[in-house]
Design an enzyme around this catalytic site. Structure first.
Site, mmCIF file in Angstrom:
data_model
loop_
_atom_site.group_PDB
_atom_site.id
_atom_site.type_symbol
_atom_site.label_atom_id
_atom_site.label_comp_id
_atom_site.label_asym_id
_atom_site.label_seq_id
_atom_site.Cartn_x
_atom_site.Cartn_y
_atom_site.Cartn_z
ATOM 1 N N GLU A 29 0.866 -1.211 -0.027
ATOM 2 C CA GLU A 29 0.132 0.137 -0.049
ATOM 3 C C GLU A 29 0.766 1.179 0.110
ATOM 4 O O GLU A 29 1.514 1.395 1.031
ATOM 5 C CB GLU A 29 -0.858 -0.093 1.187
ATOM 6 C CG GLU A 29 -1.753 -1.250 1.237
ATOM 7 C CD GLU A 29 -2.474 -1.422 2.424
ATOM 8 O OE1 GLU A 29 -1.900 -0.912 3.559
ATOM 9 O OE2 GLU A 29 -3.555 -2.070 2.511
ATOM 10 N N ASN A 49 1.003 13.253 -9.619
ATOM 11 C CA ASN A 49 1.594 13.692 -11.090
ATOM 12 C C ASN A 49 2.695 12.619 -11.252
ATOM 13 O O ASN A 49 3.232 11.782 -10.266
ATOM 14 C CB ASN A 49 2.297 15.019 -10.726
ATOM 15 C CG ASN A 49 1.305 16.223 -10.311
ATOM 16 O OD1 ASN A 49 0.502 16.269 -10.670
ATOM 17 N ND2 ASN A 49 1.787 16.985 -9.444
ATOM 18 N N LYS A 73 4.320 17.307 -0.887
ATOM 19 C CA LYS A 73 4.266 16.321 -1.843
ATOM 20 C C LYS A 73 4.625 15.046 -1.366
ATOM 21 O O LYS A 73 5.541 15.076 -0.338
ATOM 22 C CB LYS A 73 5.414 16.757 -2.919
ATOM 23 C CG LYS A 73 5.134 17.900 -3.539
ATOM 24 C CD LYS A 73 6.296 18.270 -4.592
ATOM 25 C CE LYS A 73 6.221 19.506 -5.407
ATOM 26 N NZ LYS A 73 7.281 20.106 -6.233
ATOM 27 N N HIS A 120 11.645 21.644 -3.548
ATOM 28 C CA HIS A 120 11.963 20.151 -3.745
ATOM 29 C C HIS A 120 12.426 20.109 -5.194
ATOM 30 O O HIS A 120 12.343 20.882 -6.169
ATOM 31 C CB HIS A 120 10.463 19.527 -3.916
ATOM 32 C CG HIS A 120 10.525 18.289 -4.224
ATOM 33 N ND1 HIS A 120 10.188 17.849 -5.471
ATOM 34 C CD2 HIS A 120 11.094 17.106 -3.701
ATOM 35 C CE1 HIS A 120 10.461 16.327 -5.621
ATOM 36 N NE2 HIS A 120 11.026 15.949 -4.512
ATOM 37 N N TYR A 133 4.376 11.475 -7.758
ATOM 38 C CA TYR A 133 4.134 12.271 -6.363
ATOM 39 C C TYR A 133 2.598 12.702 -6.412
ATOM 40 O O TYR A 133 1.969 12.989 -7.284
ATOM 41 C CB TYR A 133 5.161 13.355 -6.158
ATOM 42 C CG TYR A 133 5.151 14.369 -7.311
ATOM 43 C CD1 TYR A 133 4.540 15.691 -7.058
ATOM 44 C CD2 TYR A 133 5.750 13.932 -8.506
ATOM 45 C CE1 TYR A 133 4.859 16.575 -8.088
ATOM 46 C CE2 TYR A 133 6.018 15.124 -9.396
ATOM 47 C CZ TYR A 133 5.514 16.260 -9.201
ATOM 48 O OH TYR A 133 5.685 17.286 -10.286
ATOM 49 N N ASP A 144 3.806 29.052 -9.342
ATOM 50 C CA ASP A 144 4.959 28.219 -9.704
ATOM 51 C C ASP A 144 6.105 29.154 -9.530
ATOM 52 O O ASP A 144 6.199 30.198 -9.801
ATOM 53 C CB ASP A 144 4.587 27.823 -10.896
ATOM 54 C CG ASP A 144 5.854 26.730 -11.508
ATOM 55 O OD1 ASP A 144 6.152 26.039 -10.528
ATOM 56 O OD2 ASP A 144 6.214 26.674 -12.727
ATOM 57 N N ASP A 171 15.150 25.998 -15.007
ATOM 58 C CA ASP A 171 15.707 25.660 -13.749
ATOM 59 C C ASP A 171 17.285 26.090 -13.958
ATOM 60 O O ASP A 171 17.878 26.431 -12.868
ATOM 61 C CB ASP A 171 15.813 24.046 -13.822
ATOM 62 C CG ASP A 171 14.495 23.640 -13.205
ATOM 63 O OD1 ASP A 171 13.729 24.366 -12.710
ATOM 64 O OD2 ASP A 171 14.344 22.518 -13.058
#
Length: 186
Positions: A29, A49, A73, A120, A133, A144, A171
């Site tokens: 699980e 996601n 997350k 993250h 995630y 964002d 990034d």
């Protein structure tokens, strides 16, 4: 039963679901609300996601969403492996600007719970790594945000050299933490 381990920054939790295996493989699980509730984590996830990274050394992050769409997350590698990182960006936190990381692999099934107020990111350790995630708020483009993955003031020990990292254009140009006015506070 799932086991929970608080990392050096105790708000970040390593989650290890129990696997029940035999010669066919295993069953587990990956998320059971009652186990999380029993540990004191009452996050309600609203979206799943998935990202595929084809190459070793893909770095995604450091990402987060700002309030009112901040996201917690629960991250795991469904195939392959990643070095997963959370950076505390909460003003007033004793661990502000510090990071914790953990290797998450499909083979072992670890997960990392990254709470609100943390940036993250991850680096792929195997080709064709699939990361899935859960988040507790939907994606909101206007909220964002990110900080620079290799900000020297944070000092993350990534498993890839800067010149070998495979990054998105976005990034590569994120601000350093010292240049970002964080909306998160304790």
């Amino acid at each position: 039963m799932t086991t929970f381990t608080r990392l050096a920054i105790p708000d970040v939790v390593l989650v290890q679901p129990k696997r029940h295996g035999d010669e066919r493989g295993y069953f587990c699980e990956t998320y059971k609300k009652s186990d999380f509730d029993a540990f004191g984590i009452d996050t309600v996830f609203v979206q799943d996601n998935e990202s595929l990274s084809r190459h070793v050394g893909v770095v995604r992050g450091l990402h987060f969403q700002t309030p009112p769409f901040a996201q917690a997350k629960l991250v795991r590698a469904a195939r392959g492996a990643i070095f997963d990182v959370a950076v505390d960006i909460r003003k007033g936190s004793p661990s502000f600007g510090q990071w914790v990381g953990a290797t998450l692999s499909a083979a072992r099934g670890e997960q990392l719970l990254v709470p609100h107020g943390f940036a993250h990111g991850f680096c792929t350790l195997e080709p064709d790594t699939l990361v899935v995630y859960k988040v507790d708020a939907p994606y909101a483009p206007a909220n964002d945000a990110g900080i620079l993955w290799d900000d020297p003031a944070i000092g993350i020990t990534w498993p890839v050299a800067a010149e070998a990292a495979i990054l998105s254009a976005k990034d590569r140009v994120q601000p350093r933490l010292q240049d970002y006015a964080t909306p998160f506070a304790l």
